[in-house]
Design an enzyme around this catalytic site. Structure first.
Site, PDB file in Angstrom:
ATOM      1  N   LYS A 125       0.856  -1.292  -0.002  1.00  0.00           N
ATOM      2  CA  LYS A 125      -0.185   0.122  -0.098  1.00  0.00           C
ATOM      3  C   LYS A 125       0.969   1.249   0.098  1.00  0.00           C
ATOM      4  O   LYS A 125       0.659   2.366  -0.915  1.00  0.00           O
ATOM      5  CB  LYS A 125      -0.982  -0.090   1.249  1.00  0.00           C
ATOM      6  CG  LYS A 125      -1.996   1.111   1.197  1.00  0.00           C
ATOM      7  CD  LYS A 125      -1.491   2.417   2.228  1.00  0.00           C
ATOM      8  CE  LYS A 125      -2.433   3.326   2.154  1.00  0.00           C
ATOM      9  NZ  LYS A 125      -2.143   4.493   3.193  1.00  0.00           N
ATOM     10  N   ASP A 143      -5.693   0.603  -0.723  1.00  0.00           N
ATOM     11  CA  ASP A 143      -6.064   0.436   0.916  1.00  0.00           C
ATOM     12  C   ASP A 143      -7.460   0.019   1.226  1.00  0.00           C
ATOM     13  O   ASP A 143      -8.152  -0.538   0.155  1.00  0.00           O
ATOM     14  CB  ASP A 143      -5.783   2.080   1.220  1.00  0.00           C
ATOM     15  CG  ASP A 143      -7.032   2.915   0.912  1.00  0.00           C
ATOM     16  OD1 ASP A 143      -7.933   2.512  -0.146  1.00  0.00           O
ATOM     17  OD2 ASP A 143      -6.827   4.061   1.061  1.00  0.00           O
TER      18      ASP A 143
END
Length: 217
Positions: A125, A143
């Site tokens: 991420k 995310d």
DNA sequence: AAAACGGGGGC
DNA sequence: GCCCCAGTTTT
């Protein structure tokens, strides 16, 4: 009928900037450097964006490079980022990562996924966000917002963020990669909430099968 | 007093 | 794949 992703992106694209999602607008607003994106992302962990953004501003006003942060020292960093959650751990992490970037990469944040993943506390991420927001590269940063909404609208059927990233990489037209990321993060923060989302004022409610949504506003 | 805020890492 | 982790804010 399958979701029309082009129509979905098109509709949200014009609306999302007015939502003022704190961290996205913050990073875009200051034209954040890759290093700032990296540090701001570490700060945002388990912390609300409206707390993270001012903390990042305070910190970057004093130091926004590995050299200056190391010169500032862990204690001062901790003071500046307070009250961001887990600030002692985070200030320690900021020192570690600054040291590594300075020593291993001559102070320049790598623009390569695999290199970024070798940094302490950096996973897919964070690494992908540095590529997208810091280097304006074509990458997909998944995310919890992107994962949740991609499934909720029925565009993918995946169990975790890594699976979603791979699925989007294959399925999402490349021209949409960056805008899809930004609008979904903003969308997820303000409208398409995890529980009880605001479907009544949502610009794409009619396209959305609302998968897994039991209650909405 | 309990829940929400989210990702990385170790096993 | 599952479990652990850390501190502040909100309910």
């Amino acid at each position: 009928m399958a979701l029309d992703i082009n129509e979905f992106v098109k509709r949200l694209k014009d609306a999302y900037k007015a939502w003022n999602a704190p961290v996205i607008t913050f990073m875009a607003g200051i034209g954040a450097t890759p290093f700032e994106v990296l540090i701001a992302t570490l700060l945002s962990l388990r912390t609300k964006d409206e707390v993270t953004a001012p903390a990042a501003r305070r910190l970057f006003a004093v130091a926004n490079t590995p050299e200056t942060l190391l010169a500032l020292g862990e204690e001062e960093v901790a003071k500046l980022i307070y009250p961001v959650g887990f600030y002692p751990t985070k200030s320690k992490r900021i020192m570690e990562i600054s040291t590594m970037i300075l020593d291993k990469y001559n102070g320049v944040v790598p623009d390569d996924l695999d290199e970024l993943l070798t940094l302490p506390g950096v996973g897919r991420k964070t690494a992908n966000l540095v590529l997208v927001e810091g280097y304006q590269m074509e990458a997909i940063c998944v995310d919890t917002h992107v994962h949740r909404i991609s499934n909720r609208i029925g565009y993918v059927k995946t169990k975790n963020a890594d699976q979603t990233e791979m699925a989007l990489r294959k399925k999402l037209p490349k021209k949409h990669w960056i805008i899809y990321n930004e609008i979904l993060v903003a969308f997820g923060q303000v409208l398409c909430r995890p529980i009880s989302p605001f479907c009544s004022t949502c610009p794409v409610a009619d396209l959305c099968p609302k998968i897994g949504v039991t209650k909405h506003r």
